[in-house]
Design an enzyme around this catalytic site. Structure first.
Site, PDB file in Angstrom:
ATOM      1  N   HIS A 105       0.820  -1.216   0.000  1.00 20.91           N
ATOM      2  CA  HIS A 105       0.000   0.000   0.000  1.00 20.91           C
ATOM      3  C   HIS A 105       0.848   1.258   0.000  1.00 20.91           C
ATOM      4  O   HIS A 105       0.356   2.343   0.294  1.00 20.91           O
ATOM      5  CB  HIS A 105      -0.955   0.014   1.199  1.00 20.91           C
ATOM      6  CG  HIS A 105      -1.691  -1.279   1.385  1.00 20.91           C
ATOM      7  ND1 HIS A 105      -1.277  -2.245   2.279  1.00 20.91           N
ATOM      8  CD2 HIS A 105      -2.779  -1.780   0.756  1.00 20.91           C
ATOM      9  CE1 HIS A 105      -2.085  -3.298   2.200  1.00 20.91           C
ATOM     10  NE2 HIS A 105      -3.005  -3.044   1.289  1.00 20.91           N
TER      11      HIS A 105
HETATM   12 FE1  FES Z   1       0.080  -1.827   3.802  1.00 22.95          FE
HETATM   13 FE2  FES Z   1       2.709  -2.166   4.043  1.00 22.95          FE
HETATM   14  S1  FES Z   1       1.655  -0.408   3.377  1.00 22.95           S
HETATM   15  S2  FES Z   1       1.134  -3.604   4.434  1.00 22.95           S
END
Ligand code: FES
Length: 140
Positions: A105
């Site tokens: 993410h």
């Molecule tokens: Fe979501 Fe690393 S940014 S698991």
């Protein structure tokens, strides 16, 4: 508690390895001077997570570079390689801050493993560890 002994005698400046401890990846990095300087120049007040999260120096210490690094061995970083968002394994020496980048993410960590942007709420955790000698780290 199981501990793991790691021989780091073959690691040069700029090298990283990943070992497993208690089923978790642990990043060991021998940082460059530039990486240490970049981390030292960042004020703790600029960090999303101001805590060192280093059980080797006690809780609630500020997230300075020295408090994130190995005691008296500031080039060395030993961290649990699990993103503090939802548990992916970040990629090393990537991302806008030159540290770690989580591809799941988009969280970015700096050269001291401190969260700098993205959804992760906290700095990468540090496991209990000691240097048993100049070339041996005992994790756990
Ligand atoms: Fe979501 Fe690393 S940014 S698991």
């Amino acid at each position: 508690m199981a501990s793991v002994e790691v021989d780091v005698s073959s690691m040069n400046v700029g090298d990283s390895i990943t070992i497993m401890w208690r089923g978790k990846p642990v990043f060991i990095r021998r940082r460059t001077d530039a990486e240490v300087e970049a981390a030292k120049e960042t004020p703790v007040a600029d960090l999303p997570d101001p805590l060192a999260r280093n059980p080797n120096i006690g809780s609630d210490e500020p997230a300075t570079d020295a408090n994130r690094a190995a005691v008296d061995r500031e080039p060395w970083l030993v961290m649990i390689g699990i993103c503090t968002h939802l548990g992916c394994v970040p990629l090393g020496q990537q991302g806008a801050f030159g540290g770690w980048f989580c591809p799941c993410h988009g969280s970015t960590y700096d050269t001291a493993g401190r969260i700098r942007s993205g959804p992760a709420p906290a700095n990468l955790d540090i496991p209990p560890y000691t240097f048993a000698s100049d070339t041996t780290i005992v994790v756990g």
